[in-house]
Design a protein around this motif. Structure first.
Motif, short mmCIF file in Angstrom:
data_model
loop_
_atom_site.label_atom_id
_atom_site.label_comp_id
_atom_site.label_asym_id
_atom_site.label_seq_id
_atom_site.Cartn_x
_atom_site.Cartn_y
_atom_site.Cartn_z
N PHE A 142 -15.50 -2.67 -10.41
CA PHE A 142 -15.34 -1.51 -9.78
C PHE A 142 -17.07 -1.66 -8.35
O PHE A 142 -16.82 -1.89 -7.32
CB PHE A 142 -16.05 0.08 -10.18
N SER A 143 -18.22 -2.80 -9.14
CA SER A 143 -18.94 -2.97 -8.35
C SER A 143 -17.83 -4.32 -7.77
O SER A 143 -18.78 -4.31 -6.10
CB SER A 143 -20.11 -3.17 -8.69
N ARG A 146 -16.03 -4.25 -4.84
CA ARG A 146 -16.39 -3.32 -3.23
C ARG A 146 -16.25 -3.92 -1.74
O ARG A 146 -15.99 -3.04 -1.30
CB ARG A 146 -17.87 -2.55 -3.37
N THR A 147 -16.55 -4.69 -1.83
CA THR A 147 -16.94 -5.68 -0.17
C THR A 147 -15.04 -6.30 0.09
O THR A 147 -15.06 -6.36 1.40
CB THR A 147 -17.98 -7.10 -0.83
N LEU A 152 -10.52 2.64 -3.09
CA LEU A 152 -10.50 2.48 -3.61
C LEU A 152 -9.73 3.25 -4.68
O LEU A 152 -10.07 4.28 -4.65
CB LEU A 152 -11.28 2.11 -5.04
N ALA A 206 -21.45 2.67 -9.09
CA ALA A 206 -21.27 1.28 -8.30
C ALA A 206 -21.13 1.26 -6.30
O ALA A 206 -19.94 0.45 -5.67
CB ALA A 206 -19.11 0.99 -8.53
N GLY A 207 -21.07 2.25 -6.33
CA GLY A 207 -20.82 2.37 -4.36
C GLY A 207 -20.37 3.05 -4.05
O GLY A 207 -19.52 2.70 -2.49
N TRP A 208 -19.66 3.67 -4.37
CA TRP A 208 -17.93 4.72 -3.53
C TRP A 208 -18.25 5.87 -3.83
O TRP A 208 -19.42 6.71 -5.15
CB TRP A 208 -16.74 3.81 -4.61
N LYS A 279 -14.07 5.91 -0.86
CA LYS A 279 -14.81 4.86 -0.26
C LYS A 279 -15.72 4.76 -0.52
O LYS A 279 -15.98 4.85 -1.15
CB LYS A 279 -13.76 5.80 1.22
N LYS A 280 -15.78 3.41 0.33
CA LYS A 280 -17.28 2.77 -0.10
C LYS A 280 -18.08 3.53 0.18
O LYS A 280 -17.88 4.64 1.64
CB LYS A 280 -18.05 1.61 0.81
N GLN A 281 -19.51 3.92 -0.35
CA GLN A 281 -20.84 4.19 0.42
C GLN A 281 -21.43 4.28 1.62
O GLN A 281 -20.71 2.74 2.09
CB GLN A 281 -21.70 4.58 -1.01
#
Length: 281
Positions: A142-143, A146-147, A152, A206-208, A279-281
């Motif tokens: 997941f991490s 992210r880029t 996701l 993971a930043g989502w 979605k990405k944070q």
């Protein structure tokens, strides 16, 4: 849901001998794709594509201007009676083939695997997380991804039992995941059990940010029966071979007795499927 579309996808997968089973599987994956809102023209990275059941649906949804790149850590000769490589070859020969790429022996966490920033519109993991070795492995995936994409989309069996008919599937999953704790290597269907709450925590860390979530029920799916029959056949043998403490072994044997009892009363229903859009944070 358009039956003709599903029947066309089955034809593309060239599984006419198993068409009735595949129809149910494909219909379920179409439910997922529609919930995720996969748009025409989207670029999709599908992690854990397997034999391509979800890949075919994604390729239909993205249309002629879209693209689906499916990857899986399994080798091409994995799977039976049709290997993942054979199934992928059939899809690539179909009318969907020019919008599909499928790579096997593909470790998404390898340092050699890199995609450009926002190369994909959507990153999909569908019914593949329980094959992973650990919570940490899913968190790393997941991490890392992210880029690579904006959105996701995730789906896995929902461990929250909502009907007594799902108990056989749930017990099978529970038994398999407990036996896995004593294995060094495994090819089992259930290696790590993730609950919806686990997924929510890992996705967020993971930043989502989860924007939508649901539990999708497809009661005709055969997976619950398949898992039950496999667990009843394989778990007793594994209990004899693995270095499991006696008290844990006694617990597992009791769970197997419960599983046999539930299975004897009928095939039961599969667990629901927990699905999210993040979605990405």
């Amino acid at each position: 849901m358009n039956e003709s579309i599903i029947r066309d996808l089955i034809k593309y997968m060239d599984v006419e001998d198993n068409a009735a089973t595949q129809y149910i599987q494909t219909e379920h994956r179409m439910k997922l794709g529609l919930f995720w809102g996969i748009q025409e023209g989207s670029r999709v990275l599908e992690i854990g594509c397997g034999q391509g059941d979800t890949t075919a649906v994604l390729a239909h949804l993205v249309g002629e201007k879209g693209y689906v790149h499916g990857v899986d850590i399994a080798p091409e000769d994995y799977g039976a009676p049709l290997t993942v490589g054979e199934a992928a070859a059939k899809l690539r020969r179909s009318p969907l083939g020019n919008r599909i790429r499928m790579d096997y022996d593909f470790d998404i966490l390898s340092d050699q695997v890199q995609f450009t920033e926002n190369e994909f519109d959507v990153i999909v993991l569908s019914h593949c997380s329980w094959y992973l070795k650990s919570f940490d492995e899913l968190a790393q995936i997941f991490s890392k991804v992210r880029t690579w994409g904006h959105q996701l989309c995730f789906a896995e069996w929902d461990a929250r039992v909502t009907d007594v008919s799902q108990l056989s599937h749930w017990l099978s999953v529970l038994i398999q995941s407990q036996v896995e704790c004593y294995k060094e290597n495994s090819f089992s269907n259930v290696r790590t059990l993730f609950t919806p709450e686990d997924i929510q925590e890992i996705v967020s860390a993971a930043g989502w940010t989860i924007k939508e979530e649901t539990s999708i029920h497809s009661p005709e799916l055969q997976d619950g029966r398949w898992e039950t029959e496999m667990t009843l056949a394989e778990a007793p043998v594994e209990l004899k071979l693995l270095p499991i403490p006696d008290k844990v072994k006694t617990l597992l044997l009791s769970e197997l007795k419960l599983l046999r009892t539930h299975h004897a009363s009928g095939p039961g229903s599969p667990l629901g499927t927990y699905a999210i859009i993040a979605k990405k944070q």
